[in-house]
Design an enzyme around this catalytic site. Sequence first.
Site, mmCIF file in Angstrom:
data_model
loop_
_atom_site.group_PDB
_atom_site.id
_atom_site.type_symbol
_atom_site.label_atom_id
_atom_site.label_comp_id
_atom_site.label_asym_id
_atom_site.label_seq_id
_atom_site.Cartn_x
_atom_site.Cartn_y
_atom_site.Cartn_z
ATOM 1 N N ASP A 100 -40.105 -7.127 -8.896
ATOM 2 C CA ASP A 100 -39.628 -8.432 -8.095
ATOM 3 C C ASP A 100 -38.123 -7.643 -7.308
ATOM 4 O O ASP A 100 -37.540 -6.525 -7.213
ATOM 5 C CB ASP A 100 -38.349 -8.317 -9.853
ATOM 6 C CG ASP A 100 -37.610 -9.651 -9.494
ATOM 7 O OD1 ASP A 100 -37.155 -10.218 -8.478
ATOM 8 O OD2 ASP A 100 -37.053 -10.497 -10.697
ATOM 9 N N ASP A 111 -35.152 -14.239 -4.266
ATOM 10 C CA ASP A 111 -35.319 -13.688 -4.894
ATOM 11 C C ASP A 111 -36.678 -13.702 -5.730
ATOM 12 O O ASP A 111 -37.587 -15.328 -5.786
ATOM 13 C CB ASP A 111 -34.826 -14.044 -5.878
ATOM 14 C CG ASP A 111 -34.398 -13.071 -7.308
ATOM 15 O OD1 ASP A 111 -35.236 -12.575 -7.252
ATOM 16 O OD2 ASP A 111 -33.987 -13.285 -7.981
ATOM 17 N N HIS A 171 -31.954 -18.573 -12.729
ATOM 18 C CA HIS A 171 -30.558 -18.309 -12.380
ATOM 19 C C HIS A 171 -29.943 -19.428 -10.726
ATOM 20 O O HIS A 171 -30.974 -19.538 -10.436
ATOM 21 C CB HIS A 171 -30.311 -17.363 -12.941
ATOM 22 C CG HIS A 171 -31.062 -16.246 -11.683
ATOM 23 N ND1 HIS A 171 -30.560 -16.163 -9.820
ATOM 24 C CD2 HIS A 171 -31.825 -15.491 -11.934
ATOM 25 C CE1 HIS A 171 -31.580 -15.101 -9.911
ATOM 26 N NE2 HIS A 171 -32.557 -15.353 -10.349
ATOM 27 N N HIS A 179 -26.955 -13.580 -9.743
ATOM 28 C CA HIS A 179 -26.929 -14.845 -10.595
ATOM 29 C C HIS A 179 -25.456 -15.793 -11.099
ATOM 30 O O HIS A 179 -24.630 -14.174 -11.783
ATOM 31 C CB HIS A 179 -27.424 -13.930 -11.750
ATOM 32 C CG HIS A 179 -27.791 -15.110 -12.577
ATOM 33 N ND1 HIS A 179 -26.858 -15.814 -13.941
ATOM 34 C CD2 HIS A 179 -28.690 -14.897 -13.746
ATOM 35 C CE1 HIS A 179 -27.446 -16.219 -14.424
ATOM 36 N NE2 HIS A 179 -29.014 -16.076 -14.434
ATOM 37 N N GLU A 204 -37.979 -18.203 -13.583
ATOM 38 C CA GLU A 204 -38.795 -17.266 -13.719
ATOM 39 C C GLU A 204 -39.482 -17.080 -14.844
ATOM 40 O O GLU A 204 -38.353 -16.080 -15.075
ATOM 41 C CB GLU A 204 -38.159 -16.277 -13.240
ATOM 42 C CG GLU A 204 -36.375 -15.899 -13.574
ATOM 43 C CD GLU A 204 -35.612 -14.996 -12.862
ATOM 44 O OE1 GLU A 204 -36.575 -13.716 -12.489
ATOM 45 O OE2 GLU A 204 -34.825 -14.838 -12.749
ATOM 46 N N GLU A 299 -42.123 -15.288 -10.276
ATOM 47 C CA GLU A 299 -40.487 -15.940 -9.763
ATOM 48 C C GLU A 299 -40.728 -16.511 -8.225
ATOM 49 O O GLU A 299 -41.210 -15.818 -7.568
ATOM 50 C CB GLU A 299 -39.626 -14.636 -9.596
ATOM 51 C CG GLU A 299 -38.274 -15.306 -9.052
ATOM 52 C CD GLU A 299 -37.050 -14.351 -9.557
ATOM 53 O OE1 GLU A 299 -37.277 -13.242 -9.292
ATOM 54 O OE2 GLU A 299 -36.174 -15.023 -9.356
HETATM 55 MN MN MN Z 1 -36.184 -11.871 -9.299
HETATM 56 MN MN MN Z 2 -34.150 -13.679 -10.403
#
Ligand code: MN
Ligand code: MN
Length: 313
Positions: A100, A111, A171, A179, A204, A299
Amino acid sequence: MLLALIKISVTLMSSYDKEALKKFRLSGKILRKVREEIKKFVQEDMLMIDVCEKAEKLIRENGGKPAFPCNVSINEIAAHYTSPPNDNKRIPKKSLVKVDIGVHLDGYVTDTAVTICFNPEYRSLAETAKQALKTAIDNIRPEMSTSSLGAIIEKTIKSRGFKPISNLTGHQVGKYLVHAGTSIPNVSQLSFSKVKLGAVYALEPFVTLPDAVGRVENGEEATIFRFLRSKSTKDVYAKQLLKYIEENFRTLPFAERWLRGVVPPEYHKKAFQELLVCKAIMSYPIFVEISRKPVAQAEHTVLIVEDGCEVLT
Ligand code: MN
Ligand code: MN
């Protein structure tokens, strides 16, 4: 990454000017390139710190800055593990590896995450996370309620015989914020929040086996940190460390690895500990599936447009 178990209520701007959008798009483009390279790079038995440092180096080489430390979370660990300094852990054989990563350009965060599967038994689990993400992307619209989006994600996962992780969410992202604002649940839940035109969200889904509890809890370890407040400390090295953290990472998460050389190595440990104790910085514990079943994740970061979304990553 950086999924909050507790909702933070921050009102975020939900539309950005041309310049900001340009930065979001470029941030996402860099991240996409890095994700595709790291997917090919990760191998069984490799040192986890090599994966983290490779991803973070690629982000910088492509003109971005890491928005948070590269997370390498194995099997039942759903998220939030990054290598501590001198980590000697390796990617286990036959494991399910979530990588990630995040980029920011002048604070504009994107992200993304991918699951790399070294165990043929879990291939369809990893595939389901991807499918759930695709369904979310195909269905997200301005003014849609986040709970109906969660219901669609949940239905996709269950129809394939798996279970969503119910206490991890997508988010909203913002400037220097990974976030904040609205959460995007991965299950149907009572919520009155809506998807906003012009806002940017990280979607995600996290997926586990049908006989798992389907929730995560905090693990023992914490390897990711964030600045909280300026504090005057007696320890001169703690003070120096905090100044560096505040100036370099602001409100974005960081790894202890990133502080190498800021203060003399023999004083680092005590200074870092002091910052934690006096709550000048906070730590994010790892998230572990309660029944210790493997977890897959996919994600993307998306910008909400009139007729749906533009995938930035
Ligand atoms: Mn992430
Ligand atoms: Mn994330």
